[in-house]
Design a protein around this motif. Sequence first.
Motif, PDB file in Angstrom:
ATOM      1  N   PRO A 191       0.907  -1.247  -0.028  1.00 12.42           N
ATOM      2  CA  PRO A 191       0.025  -0.042   0.127  1.00 12.42           C
ATOM      3  C   PRO A 191       0.997   1.467   0.068  1.00 12.42           C
ATOM      4  O   PRO A 191       2.172   1.129   0.244  1.00 12.42           O
ATOM      5  CB  PRO A 191      -0.760  -0.110   1.413  1.00 12.42           C
ATOM      6  N   ARG A 192       0.197   2.352  -0.206  1.00 14.05           N
ATOM      7  CA  ARG A 192       0.997   3.429  -0.074  1.00 14.05           C
ATOM      8  C   ARG A 192       1.984   3.845   0.923  1.00 14.05           C
ATOM      9  O   ARG A 192       3.157   4.013   0.750  1.00 14.05           O
ATOM     10  CB  ARG A 192       0.067   4.922  -0.392  1.00 14.05           C
ATOM     11  N   THR A 193       1.557   3.691   2.127  1.00 14.22           N
ATOM     12  CA  THR A 193       2.398   3.755   3.297  1.00 14.22           C
ATOM     13  C   THR A 193       2.391   2.405   4.262  1.00 14.22           C
ATOM     14  O   THR A 193       1.277   2.309   4.673  1.00 14.22           O
ATOM     15  CB  THR A 193       2.021   5.113   4.079  1.00 14.22           C
ATOM     16  N   VAL A 194       3.584   2.241   4.712  1.00 15.27           N
ATOM     17  CA  VAL A 194       3.567   1.044   5.401  1.00 15.27           C
ATOM     18  C   VAL A 194       4.450   1.571   6.983  1.00 15.27           C
ATOM     19  O   VAL A 194       5.395   2.270   6.458  1.00 15.27           O
ATOM     20  CB  VAL A 194       4.374  -0.243   5.228  1.00 15.27           C
ATOM     21  N   ASN A 195       3.652   1.641   8.148  1.00 10.65           N
ATOM     22  CA  ASN A 195       4.439   2.291   9.154  1.00 10.65           C
ATOM     23  C   ASN A 195       4.880   1.176  10.018  1.00 10.65           C
ATOM     24  O   ASN A 195       3.885   0.361  10.775  1.00 10.65           O
ATOM     25  CB  ASN A 195       3.612   3.232   9.956  1.00 10.65           C
ATOM     26  N   PHE A 196       6.268   1.010  10.483  1.00  9.95           N
ATOM     27  CA  PHE A 196       6.575   0.560  11.796  1.00  9.95           C
ATOM     28  C   PHE A 196       6.703   1.475  12.673  1.00  9.95           C
ATOM     29  O   PHE A 196       7.278   2.355  12.802  1.00  9.95           O
ATOM     30  CB  PHE A 196       7.774  -0.201  11.410  1.00  9.95           C
ATOM     31  N   ILE A 197       6.000   1.218  13.968  1.00  7.54           N
ATOM     32  CA  ILE A 197       5.965   2.464  15.035  1.00  7.54           C
ATOM     33  C   ILE A 197       6.491   1.520  16.313  1.00  7.54           C
ATOM     34  O   ILE A 197       5.694   0.793  16.840  1.00  7.54           O
ATOM     35  CB  ILE A 197       4.456   3.054  14.975  1.00  7.54           C
ATOM     36  N   THR A 198       7.358   1.959  16.998  1.00  6.28           N
ATOM     37  CA  THR A 198       7.891   1.472  18.141  1.00  6.28           C
ATOM     38  C   THR A 198       8.010   2.675  19.041  1.00  6.28           C
ATOM     39  O   THR A 198       8.880   3.545  19.379  1.00  6.28           O
ATOM     40  CB  THR A 198       9.278   1.025  18.200  1.00  6.28           C
ATOM     41  N   GLY A 199       6.896   2.672  20.065  1.00  5.77           N
ATOM     42  CA  GLY A 199       6.666   3.591  21.037  1.00  5.77           C
ATOM     43  C   GLY A 199       6.268   5.073  20.451  1.00  5.77           C
ATOM     44  O   GLY A 199       6.118   5.012  19.278  1.00  5.77           O
ATOM     45  N   PRO A 200       6.334   6.094  21.532  1.00  3.67           N
ATOM     46  CA  PRO A 200       5.975   7.496  21.050  1.00  3.67           C
ATOM     47  C   PRO A 200       6.906   8.361  20.384  1.00  3.67           C
ATOM     48  O   PRO A 200       8.044   7.972  20.377  1.00  3.67           O
ATOM     49  CB  PRO A 200       5.415   8.172  22.207  1.00  3.67           C
ATOM     50  N   SER A 201       6.751   9.298  19.748  1.00  2.00           N
ATOM     51  CA  SER A 201       7.782  10.243  19.058  1.00  2.00           C
ATOM     52  C   SER A 201       8.782  10.535  20.126  1.00  2.00           C
ATOM     53  O   SER A 201       8.490  10.912  21.373  1.00  2.00           O
ATOM     54  CB  SER A 201       6.979  11.425  18.383  1.00  2.00           C
ATOM     55  N   ARG A 202       9.949  10.947  19.886  1.00  3.68           N
ATOM     56  CA  ARG A 202      11.045  11.293  20.564  1.00  3.68           C
ATOM     57  C   ARG A 202      12.218  11.912  19.859  1.00  3.68           C
ATOM     58  O   ARG A 202      12.256  11.827  18.704  1.00  3.68           O
ATOM     59  CB  ARG A 202      11.415  10.184  21.393  1.00  3.68           C
ATOM     60  N   THR A 203      13.092  12.630  20.508  1.00  2.00           N
ATOM     61  CA  THR A 203      14.223  13.073  19.935  1.00  2.00           C
ATOM     62  C   THR A 203      15.410  13.427  20.937  1.00  2.00           C
ATOM     63  O   THR A 203      15.050  13.323  22.160  1.00  2.00           O
ATOM     64  CB  THR A 203      14.137  14.659  19.616  1.00  2.00           C
ATOM     65  N   ALA A 204      16.638  13.345  20.468  1.00  2.00           N
ATOM     66  CA  ALA A 204      17.650  13.369  21.444  1.00  2.00           C
ATOM     67  C   ALA A 204      18.591  14.402  20.841  1.00  2.00           C
ATOM     68  O   ALA A 204      19.665  14.542  21.094  1.00  2.00           O
ATOM     69  CB  ALA A 204      18.632  12.183  21.624  1.00  2.00           C
ATOM     70  N   ASP A 205      18.115  15.402  19.861  1.00  3.10           N
ATOM     71  CA  ASP A 205      18.880  16.452  19.377  1.00  3.10           C
ATOM     72  C   ASP A 205      19.392  17.478  20.245  1.00  3.10           C
ATOM     73  O   ASP A 205      20.178  18.372  19.859  1.00  3.10           O
ATOM     74  CB  ASP A 205      17.945  17.106  18.275  1.00  3.10           C
ATOM     75  N   ILE A 206      18.747  17.700  21.479  1.00  7.09           N
ATOM     76  CA  ILE A 206      19.518  18.376  22.338  1.00  7.09           C
ATOM     77  C   ILE A 206      20.164  17.855  23.536  1.00  7.09           C
ATOM     78  O   ILE A 206      19.560  17.297  24.237  1.00  7.09           O
ATOM     79  CB  ILE A 206      17.973  19.599  22.844  1.00  7.09           C
ATOM     80  N   GLU A 207      21.514  17.829  23.385  1.00  5.28           N
ATOM     81  CA  GLU A 207      22.552  17.575  24.312  1.00  5.28           C
ATOM     82  C   GLU A 207      22.025  16.023  24.642  1.00  5.28           C
ATOM     83  O   GLU A 207      22.481  15.594  25.637  1.00  5.28           O
ATOM     84  CB  GLU A 207      22.291  18.322  25.743  1.00  5.28           C
TER      85      GLU A 207
END
Lengths: 238, 475
Positions: A191-207
């Motif tokens: 299909p157009r989009t297949v999503n593998f999702i592991t936990g909620p959104s996150r970032t470690a871009d600040i320090e």
Amino acid sequence: MSAGRDAIMGSLRRALKRGAEEADAGARQAVDRRLDEFPRGPQPARAQIPPAAQVDLFEAMAVEQAATVARIASLDQVPAAVADYLKAANLAPKLRLAPSPELENLPWDGQPMIEVETGRAEGRDQVSLTGAVAGIAETGTLLLASGPEAPTTLNFLPDNHVVVLKASQVVGAYEDGWDRLRETYGRGHLPRTVNFITGPSRTADIEQTIQLGAHGPRRLHILLVEDTESGNGPRDGG
Amino acid sequence: MDSSPRAFKANARAAVKDPQLKRALAHVKVGFIGKRAKAVARLPEFDALRDAARDIKVHTLDHLDLYLERYEERMTAQGGQVHWCPSAADARAAVLDICRRVGAKTVTKGKSMISEEIDLNQHLEANGITPVETDLGEYIVQLRGERPSHIIAPAVHLTKDLIEADFRAHHRHLPPERSLEEPRELVEEARGILRERFLAADVGITGANFLVAETGSSIIVTNEGNGDLTLALPRVHIVIASLEKVVPTLEDATTILRVLARSATGQEFSTYTTVSTGPRRAGDVDGPEEYHVILLDNGRSEMLAGPFRDALRCIRCGACMNHCPVYHAIGGHAYGWVYPGPIGAVLTPGLIGIEEAGDLPNASTFCGRCEAVCPVRIPLPKMMRHWREREFERHLTPRAVRAGLGLWTFLASRPELYHRVTGLAARLLATLAGRKGRLRSLPLAGGWTGVRDLPAPQGRTFHALWAERNRSTGP
Ligand code: SF4
């Protein structure tokens, strides 16, 4: 087809010392074979376990990645479980539901407080509810596929993403998930989009400090429906 | 800092003296290395997966023309369009054409190193289109007018107080009393600002970690979800990818995914792995109406022909720079181009020419850690030596360096002797350094010890330690 294509292909063929058609027959065969057989790489032993243990592993790994999981005995209990979640998280009783008959036909009238809308996500939606194609035990990963009944925006725009996953949908490895998609869409088709999702959104871009809720959902809540016949009597928390 | 690899030496000298940079880079050393080690320890199959990942890449590169043909066939059958771009200029023009045709005003962007490679943002801006970076680190460096300093952690050279100052300078609505001290508050602020940008964008541009020949798909891997909002909301999705991103099957992509996140951030799996195939389908209520893939060569097909083919195996995990003592000391900007660290030292001369980047392959202590952690086992030190030899042959190197390298080549081609000599030198240096374990100056290494103390070898060579470690922990 285009000058750019000719230039690149010519350069690749020179680099690979390609010759006449027949001379390359072996190379073509190798390519065809790999595409035809799609062999698996090494399979992590941790997920090569009986189905009930896979469900437990899925839950443990998902929780480790900051998802929350609630087990329920049947699909009919989804509306009540959603109500519990909204209350516990102190959220307004509003829900954007994936337009899938299976979810729409649940006994929502038992929860008259909840305002249910279906369709794709809009910018102001706070909570979405979707189904899934599979749960991958190996890393506690959800596998979702887009379609008329499963708009992708529901997985990313709202602050809270609630997913209904049946225990019978839990598989060991990612490759088992691909096989399920091949059964549904046919080989070579996705299909157009297949999503593998592991936990909620996150970032470690600040320090290098991990912060949840970067752009996607701040919270991922999984309603795990225990629909399998064996091995799911009363659990002691596994 | 001059952003050209020609200025490498001056940049590196300045970087090691920068106390703010030093504080920021401390996070690389402690964070990435420990997290990767933990993730690796949890997966007994890790080294077998690395071998398999390497083999997939080797096989694909050996058949790159054929897999790209198959990829194009599948992808086109799903309603997408491939744009073959030999050069950076071709790729910039192809993106601009699409944006103009659909009348795009703003473009949201997921993280893409290829976009940096082709200087896409400058080109779009010069043509009246506003590019908005949406990965938090990329957004921050865009505000600052900088390049990313790391391929997976673009803002790793910055401390949070600098980021706060940037936000206060650019986000005019911020009342001075609003606290932005905590990373949490900075993330919230960016989330709020970028939310509106996601919803308003006309075109979304992402990179690709993989292109899949079996299905004609592109795959991206993110943690923030910015890539997904970028590709799901606008009317047009453009993927920018280089030739070597193609893999044969979904299974092959999966094998590599198992080593990618663990090598990069030490995660078991990234939060979001997203597979896009063509534009939205009949009956879909969201997703892009157009799907384009910009397929960039930019020197890669030539690299495929020569001794640097193995560098095209790179999956851009960043582990080599995370473990590189030179990167730890100078950060990414000193390298002067898009790809820093050991892989940058190998790729940059290949992509923009050894005349431009002749100094980069010298940015190595030959400690071998980059190769030891590379998930696709690229022999990075060997390749840096290759470039040095080319540099040598071109007689671009000063005479003293030539003499030293001559001796080194003599030793390096005689492994037994090499180990004995380096082992001896290591013990000698350890003795010279005494109990403090630091050497203030060293004959012939003034360029290094002039700006920092050389940590004395701990009595044994890396080879010896590594061999022992492997014996004690198993492969
Ligand atoms: S060279 Fe290896 S370690 Fe470095 S970024 Fe590429 S794959 Fe990762």
